[in-house]
Write an enzyme that holds these catalytic residues in place. Structure first.
Site, PDB file in Angstrom:
ATOM      1  N   CYS A  72       0.838  -1.192   0.000  1.00 47.18           N
ATOM      2  CA  CYS A  72       0.000   0.000   0.000  1.00 47.18           C
ATOM      3  C   CYS A  72       0.878   1.249   0.000  1.00 47.18           C
ATOM      4  O   CYS A  72       1.797   1.359   0.811  1.00 47.18           O
ATOM      5  CB  CYS A  72      -0.881  -0.025   1.249  1.00 47.18           C
ATOM      6  SG  CYS A  72      -1.714   1.519   1.572  1.00 47.18           S
ATOM      7  N   CYS A  78      -0.500   6.190   7.108  1.00 45.59           N
ATOM      8  CA  CYS A  78      -1.823   5.789   7.617  1.00 45.59           C
ATOM      9  C   CYS A  78      -1.739   5.236   9.035  1.00 45.59           C
ATOM     10  O   CYS A  78      -2.519   5.609   9.906  1.00 45.59           O
ATOM     11  CB  CYS A  78      -2.439   4.761   6.669  1.00 45.59           C
ATOM     12  SG  CYS A  78      -3.791   3.811   7.354  1.00 45.59           S
ATOM     13  N   CYS A  81      -1.582  -0.277   9.324  1.00 47.11           N
ATOM     14  CA  CYS A  81      -0.768  -1.493   9.155  1.00 47.11           C
ATOM     15  C   CYS A  81       0.633  -1.181   9.640  1.00 47.11           C
ATOM     16  O   CYS A  81       1.363  -0.441   9.001  1.00 47.11           O
ATOM     17  CB  CYS A  81      -0.671  -1.877   7.684  1.00 47.11           C
ATOM     18  SG  CYS A  81      -2.220  -2.385   6.949  1.00 47.11           S
ATOM     19  N   CYS A 164      -7.994   0.408   0.334  1.00 55.30           N
ATOM     20  CA  CYS A 164      -7.197  -0.184   1.391  1.00 55.30           C
ATOM     21  C   CYS A 164      -6.947  -1.651   1.029  1.00 55.30           C
ATOM     22  O   CYS A 164      -7.882  -2.388   0.700  1.00 55.30           O
ATOM     23  CB  CYS A 164      -7.947  -0.077   2.715  1.00 55.30           C
ATOM     24  SG  CYS A 164      -7.231  -1.071   4.021  1.00 55.30           S
ATOM     25  N   GLN A 294     -16.622 -10.445  13.846  1.00 54.76           N
ATOM     26  CA  GLN A 294     -15.190 -10.564  13.553  1.00 54.76           C
ATOM     27  C   GLN A 294     -14.926 -10.118  12.112  1.00 54.76           C
ATOM     28  O   GLN A 294     -15.663 -10.494  11.210  1.00 54.76           O
ATOM     29  CB  GLN A 294     -14.746 -12.018  13.718  1.00 54.76           C
ATOM     30  CG  GLN A 294     -14.821 -12.518  15.149  1.00 54.76           C
ATOM     31  CD  GLN A 294     -13.627 -12.077  15.977  1.00 54.76           C
ATOM     32  OE1 GLN A 294     -12.707 -11.406  15.495  1.00 54.76           O
ATOM     33  NE2 GLN A 294     -13.634 -12.437  17.245  1.00 54.76           N
ATOM     34  N   TYR A 323     -18.343 -13.387  27.727  1.00 60.02           N
ATOM     35  CA  TYR A 323     -18.007 -12.335  26.752  1.00 60.02           C
ATOM     36  C   TYR A 323     -18.432 -12.814  25.355  1.00 60.02           C
ATOM     37  O   TYR A 323     -17.630 -12.868  24.431  1.00 60.02           O
ATOM     38  CB  TYR A 323     -16.510 -11.996  26.757  1.00 60.02           C
ATOM     39  CG  TYR A 323     -15.923 -11.792  28.123  1.00 60.02           C
ATOM     40  CD1 TYR A 323     -15.884 -10.530  28.701  1.00 60.02           C
ATOM     41  CD2 TYR A 323     -15.411 -12.873  28.855  1.00 60.02           C
ATOM     42  CE1 TYR A 323     -15.341 -10.345  29.964  1.00 60.02           C
ATOM     43  CE2 TYR A 323     -14.879 -12.687  30.117  1.00 60.02           C
ATOM     44  CZ  TYR A 323     -14.847 -11.426  30.671  1.00 60.02           C
ATOM     45  OH  TYR A 323     -14.302 -11.248  31.908  1.00 60.02           O
ATOM     46  N   GLU A 344     -22.973 -11.538  28.027  1.00 59.33           N
ATOM     47  CA  GLU A 344     -22.430 -10.392  27.282  1.00 59.33           C
ATOM     48  C   GLU A 344     -22.999  -9.114  27.878  1.00 59.33           C
ATOM     49  O   GLU A 344     -24.161  -9.067  28.281  1.00 59.33           O
ATOM     50  CB  GLU A 344     -22.820 -10.566  25.800  1.00 59.33           C
ATOM     51  CG  GLU A 344     -22.789  -9.330  24.945  1.00 59.33           C
ATOM     52  CD  GLU A 344     -21.404  -8.718  24.788  1.00 59.33           C
ATOM     53  OE1 GLU A 344     -20.420  -9.457  24.595  1.00 59.33           O
ATOM     54  OE2 GLU A 344     -21.324  -7.484  24.881  1.00 59.33           O
ATOM     55  N   ASP A 397     -13.699 -15.065  26.090  1.00 60.89           N
ATOM     56  CA  ASP A 397     -13.132 -14.296  24.962  1.00 60.89           C
ATOM     57  C   ASP A 397     -13.238 -12.816  25.315  1.00 60.89           C
ATOM     58  O   ASP A 397     -14.001 -12.071  24.708  1.00 60.89           O
ATOM     59  CB  ASP A 397     -13.922 -14.619  23.676  1.00 60.89           C
ATOM     60  CG  ASP A 397     -13.366 -13.919  22.452  1.00 60.89           C
ATOM     61  OD1 ASP A 397     -12.289 -13.298  22.542  1.00 60.89           O
ATOM     62  OD2 ASP A 397     -14.020 -13.985  21.391  1.00 60.89           O
ATOM     63  N   CYS A 424      -7.294 -11.529  22.719  1.00 65.53           N
ATOM     64  CA  CYS A 424      -6.747 -10.606  21.714  1.00 65.53           C
ATOM     65  C   CYS A 424      -5.579  -9.812  22.290  1.00 65.53           C
ATOM     66  O   CYS A 424      -5.077  -8.910  21.639  1.00 65.53           O
ATOM     67  CB  CYS A 424      -7.836  -9.680  21.185  1.00 65.53           C
ATOM     68  SG  CYS A 424      -8.635  -8.729  22.485  1.00 65.53           S
TER      69      CYS A 424
HETATM   70  N1  SAH Z   1     -16.922 -13.915  21.500  1.00 66.37           N
HETATM   71  C1  SAH Z   1     -17.436 -12.858  20.662  1.00 66.37           C
HETATM   72  C2  SAH Z   1     -17.100 -11.434  21.145  1.00 66.37           C
HETATM   73  C3  SAH Z   1     -15.735 -11.189  21.695  1.00 66.37           C
HETATM   74  S1  SAH Z   1     -15.327  -9.493  21.901  1.00 66.37           S
HETATM   75  C4  SAH Z   1     -16.985 -13.037  19.231  1.00 66.37           C
HETATM   76  O1  SAH Z   1     -16.007 -13.734  18.978  1.00 66.37           O
HETATM   77  O2  SAH Z   1     -17.626 -12.485  18.344  1.00 66.37           O
HETATM   78  C5  SAH Z   1     -15.528  -9.264  23.616  1.00 66.37           C
HETATM   79  C6  SAH Z   1     -16.960  -9.019  24.039  1.00 66.37           C
HETATM   80  O3  SAH Z   1     -16.987  -8.830  25.447  1.00 66.37           O
HETATM   81  C7  SAH Z   1     -17.607  -7.769  23.447  1.00 66.37           C
HETATM   82  O4  SAH Z   1     -18.789  -8.157  22.817  1.00 66.37           O
HETATM   83  C8  SAH Z   1     -17.866  -6.858  24.654  1.00 66.37           C
HETATM   84  O5  SAH Z   1     -19.049  -6.120  24.533  1.00 66.37           O
HETATM   85  C9  SAH Z   1     -17.987  -7.863  25.778  1.00 66.37           C
HETATM   86  N2  SAH Z   1     -17.681  -7.384  27.137  1.00 66.37           N
HETATM   87  C10 SAH Z   1     -16.816  -6.424  27.519  1.00 66.37           C
HETATM   88  N3  SAH Z   1     -16.730  -6.365  28.866  1.00 66.37           N
HETATM   89  C11 SAH Z   1     -17.552  -7.331  29.352  1.00 66.37           C
HETATM   90  C12 SAH Z   1     -17.879  -7.781  30.684  1.00 66.37           C
HETATM   91  N4  SAH Z   1     -17.335  -7.212  31.743  1.00 66.37           N
HETATM   92  N5  SAH Z   1     -18.749  -8.800  30.798  1.00 66.37           N
HETATM   93  C13 SAH Z   1     -19.298  -9.389  29.711  1.00 66.37           C
HETATM   94  N6  SAH Z   1     -19.035  -8.998  28.445  1.00 66.37           N
HETATM   95  C14 SAH Z   1     -18.167  -7.988  28.261  1.00 66.37           C
END
Ligand code: SAH
Length: 467
Positions: A72, A78, A81, A164, A294, A323, A344, A397, A424
């Site tokens: 790019c 930017c 990346c 992009c 995602q 999460y 969530e 997650d 992540c």
């Molecule tokens: N597992 C899902 C989302 C992961 S991202 C996927 O793969 O698509 C992390 C998520 O945690 C987000 O949706 C965010 O809103 C949520 N989150 C953040 N803090 C939190 C908490 N304290 N308790 C529950 N969920 C939470």
């Protein structure tokens, strides 16, 4: 001694977590942006601290064998990346090292624990054009043209770019069509200094597997004049257009989306599918302009496939998915388990999770709105104490900050045979792994997945089992 503004020669021997090259002069550490491991460069000192400093790249004396020409033309300005000038196999090695080093350093594990269970990172065959979502600001350039592009790292100045390299090729057609329409219909782009003008951003999402296309125009006005005309033009050029909406954002803010969504065409969402593995069954998801989904569909299958593999389900298990977002992992697991509970914090995401479950005829998933660190302890105190319902697996997650200790403590009390941690951020992952391993768990498998090629980000899936 090197002083501010001095130029000096340096060999880059390492890279920082944010992708800057690292080198040493007489024990003093330098961070040199835009360099990669193996470069020999002339750097210009910018800012000096006691034992380290920041320098800019002045010129390359001998390029690293791992250095490549970025795909790019604006990759340096930017900032999106950080690793484009690094060969992809070296990017993957950089990410593996980052995960491994954090687990050793922050997690307090040693090489003997990690080496036998650390698997190679799952990379992409083609590490470009993977993003299923793009948000382009629209502005008037200094020369008077309407342009789209990206804001240069932490600034308000826009760098023109319609294509992009991480996004799909259709994006350019959408942007050209929107800009031509604005010119023909005298519709001004937004200007943040005067807070005048109409079109702020164009949001584009595409179902990787279904091909369904969504366009949402974010505007600073109560309505978009001739929106139907624009929609017809988009549809003519891109017959896969399935949803066209207008989002109203009249605030002086950097937040992209406003609260009000006006539907112009289609059902207000697109659908995409995530497969369990190549050629295997999948779960379909509805994606609206606001939904979290995602961004790298191909790698998401690899990521969730890894979570499913590590989960080792036989069909009789009870599972918590903490999460859970719009229920992606929950629904993926539900087909292989007796019961899945998802938690969530965002209510709209849980609405989507329930809709997604219904649309896929999944009836053994139950969703709770709230904080994982409150819902799980609550359930443990009220339900578990009565029923002693046996939980076989907990999947987490969390966002970058990792799990709250209250959540980890309750997980340990519930004592599932397995915990699958999807992360992540290797640093908070390592902190949480340390806690879990000090409280009865042991590391079983570690597999990083490259969800964001060309950037410094890396996802990791870890399997822990009860000792
Ligand atoms: N597992 C899902 C989302 C992961 S991202 C996927 O793969 O698509 C992390 C998520 O945690 C987000 O949706 C965010 O809103 C949520 N989150 C953040 N803090 C939190 C908490 N304290 N308790 C529950 N969920 C939470």
């Amino acid at each position: 001694m090197i002083k501010k503004n001095d130029e000096f020669e340096i060999l880059i021997t390492d890279m920082s977590d944010d992708g800057a090259g690292i080198g040493k002069t007489d024990g003093f550490t330098w961070f040199v942006k835009d360099t990669v491991i193996g470069d020999k460069v002339v750097a210009g000192a910018m800012k000096l601290k006691k034992s380290y400093g920041f320098a800019r790249l002045v010129r390359i004396l001998e390029p690293s064998p791992k250095r490549i020409d970025p795909a790019c033309p604006i990759s340096r300005s930017c900032g999106g990346c950080q690793l484009q000038q690094l060969d992809y196999s070296a990017q993957l090695a950089f990410k593996e090292d980052k995960v491994r080093n954090d687990i050793l350093r922050i997690g307090g594990f040693d090489n003997n624990d990690i080496d036998p269970i650390f698997e190679h990172i799952v990379g992409m065959d083609i590490p470009f054009r993977y993003r299923n979502k793009a948000v382009y600001p629209i502005r008037r350039a200094k020369d008077g043209r309407i342009i789209s592009g990206f804001f240069a790292g932490r600034t308000h100045s826009i760098i023109e770019c319609e294509d992009c390299q991480l996004g799909f090729e259709d994006n350019r057609i959408v942007l050209d069509t929107v800009i031509a329409f604005m010119e023909q219909h005298d519709i001004e782009p937004y200007d943040e200094v005067s807070h005048q003008g109409v079109v702020r951003h164009v949001l584009i999402r595409k179902g990787y597997f279904t091909g369904e296309l969504m366009v949402c125009l974010i505007i600073n006005a109560p309505k978009l004049k001739d929106a139907e005309v624009l929609c017809a033009e988009l549809k003519e050029k891109l017959p896969e257009l399935k949803s066209f909406t207008i989002n109203i954002n009249r605030e002086r803010t950097n937040v992209i989306m406003g609260d009000k969504l006006v539907n112009v065409y289609g059902p207000g969402y697109i659908e995409d599918i995530i497969h369990e593995a190549d050629g295997k069954a999948g779960v379909s998801f509805r994606i609206s302009p606001y939904s979290f989904f995602q961004v790298n569909s191909l790698q998401t299958e690899k990521l969730y496939g890894t979570a499913l593999e590590f989960a080792g389900l036989s069909g009789s298990e009870k599972v918590w998915d903490l999460y859970c977002g719009v229920g992606t992992i929950s629904l993926f697991l539900a087909r292989h388990a007796a019961k899945v509970y998802g938690v969530e914090i965002i209510p709209a995401a849980i609405d989507n999770a329930r809709e997604n479950a219904a649309a896929n005829n999944i009836t053994n998933a139950e969703f709770y709105v709230g904080k994982a660190e409150e819902v799980l302890p609550d359930w443990y105190a009220k339900e578990y104490s009565k029923t002693h319902e046996n939980i076989d697996l907990i999947v987490v997650d969390p966002p970058r900050k990792g799990c709250d200790e209250n959540c980890l403590r309750t997980m340990v009390s519930i004592a599932p045979k397995r915990i699958v941690y999807v992360s992540c951020d290797p640093a908070t992952l390592s902190r949480d792994l340390k806690y879990l391993c000090q409280n009865g768990y042991k590391l079983e498998r570690i597999r990083p997945v490259d969800m964001f090629p060309q950037t410094v980000h890396v996802e990791t899936v870890v399997l822990l089992t009860k000792r």
